[in-house]
Write an enzyme that holds these catalytic residues in place. Sequence first.
Site, PDB file in Angstrom:
ATOM      1  N   LYS A 269      36.325  89.092  90.325  1.00 26.40           N
ATOM      2  CA  LYS A 269      35.970  90.142  89.368  1.00 26.40           C
ATOM      3  C   LYS A 269      35.012  89.566  88.325  1.00 26.40           C
ATOM      4  CE  LYS A 269      40.271  92.777  89.712  1.00 26.40           C
ATOM      5  NZ  LYS A 269      39.681  94.064  90.116  1.00 26.40           N
ATOM      6  N   ARG A 345      46.279  97.316  98.143  1.00 25.64           N
ATOM      7  CA  ARG A 345      46.648  98.101  99.334  1.00 25.64           C
ATOM      8  C   ARG A 345      47.238  97.217 100.424  1.00 25.64           C
ATOM      9  NH1 ARG A 345      40.705 100.361  99.852  1.00 25.64           N
ATOM     10  NH2 ARG A 345      40.964 100.049  97.613  1.00 25.64           N
TER      11      ARG A 345
END
Length: 490
Positions: A269, A345
């Site tokens: 990130k 996920r």
Amino acid sequence: MQFSTFQKNLDDWQGSSLIFGVLEEEIASQLENIKFVIDPKLLLKKVTQKKFKGEKGEILSFEFLDQNLETLFIVGLGKLKDLNKSDIENSIGNLVRKTVDKNEKMSILLPWEFINSQLEINQLAESVRLSAYKDNRFNKKKDEKKVLKEIEFLNLKKFENISFEETAQICEGVELARRLVAAPPNSLTPQEMSIQASQIAKDHGLGVKILEAKDCEDLGMGAYLAVAKGSDLDPKFIHLTLKSEGPIKEKIALVGKGLTFDSGGYNLKVGASQIEMMKYDMGGSAAVLGAAKALGAIKPKGLEIHFIVASCENMINGSAVHPGDVVKASNGKTIEINNTDAEGRLTLADALTYASNLKPDSIIDLATLTGAIVVALGNDVAGFWSNNDNLANDLKAASAQSGEELWQMPLQKSYKEGLKSHIADMKNTGPRAGGSITAALFLEEFFDKEIKWAHIDIAGTCWTDKNKGINPSGATGFGVKTLVQWIKNK
């Protein structure tokens, strides 16, 4: 914080701080309702001098030195025709937040005749307490100012048998969720989250099972463990069970994403992705554990509820998963990891499979899953997807009652094309467009299709940078109230 009521003659009331709500009409006649503490004519003169009209959110404060009442707050509620419970909650909540360190007890008198149900009173109490919430755990010098300990409601004769016990229990669940989300990642580790979960189980008589990495490996949780590989901290798979006494009419699984810190992995990130804020990537698990705390106290009848969290960090070391790796989830599906920053996920894939194997009637998962949902709906509304219209409608009803806004999003089947892989059963991300939808479609591959399911993406709603409504700046605890209300409605 405690809630209480004063149902006797108001002339007998004694207190030091009073909040009085007025409508934007006939202010003089409304001021007669507090003649038990001050001369209405004198007060009207002061109100008129201040050009107070009772408009929504307008506040006047008066301090007195020569009588029992020390402080009077007059809060404008707006026009009667526009009056709604949300505005009342926000107006009173904002005032309480501003004055929370000045009073140990505050009393509230509103035009109760225009409030329609006991539920609305409970929700007002809930909003006041949550607005007053403060978290100073990590301050060197603890706040030495007064702490608001009690909210008293005056003249609730229309609701004289009202109880605030469940209200307090729900607030405690939301406050736990806020503390979990706000805790820095060196404080709230997967191990600490498992300790917090075990404490909930101990306090409320829930069953508890904490699976270690070897246990998860034995169950084939290759997707979850792939994410955890890059961290020096061991993953903890948490499973709490609340089972009502007597016949069970419905079995439910609540699943929360539990990334205690998300660096993004090798898809690191950077910039606008706010790596410094990725402590809140466990907002879904906080909502689930907050709901476990509240429901453990409430003890709903006829239900078996499972609370499931696959907790770990997404970090970078020599063992971390690579972009392009293929892993196998516990349902046998293989996944090409084309983005290590779509890790939530992957953990949910194995958590949902685990939940599915419990054979529940319904599964609801909550996750800070995608930035795409924030682009679509902003920071006030969470998106949700469901494979069952009845479940979707029930969640909408619970959302409306709880005040946590949900918006149903489409499970657009044609978008599954974007998840196809040349070397595995699927990829973990699709194209940029429709990213929150493809994330939901990915999750749909990991539970029995006969099970009713909903996925709630709370990426935009679990944190606020400034005071907003009932939420002080910081963690909101979003999701707890909706989950609890949904369960209570059964």
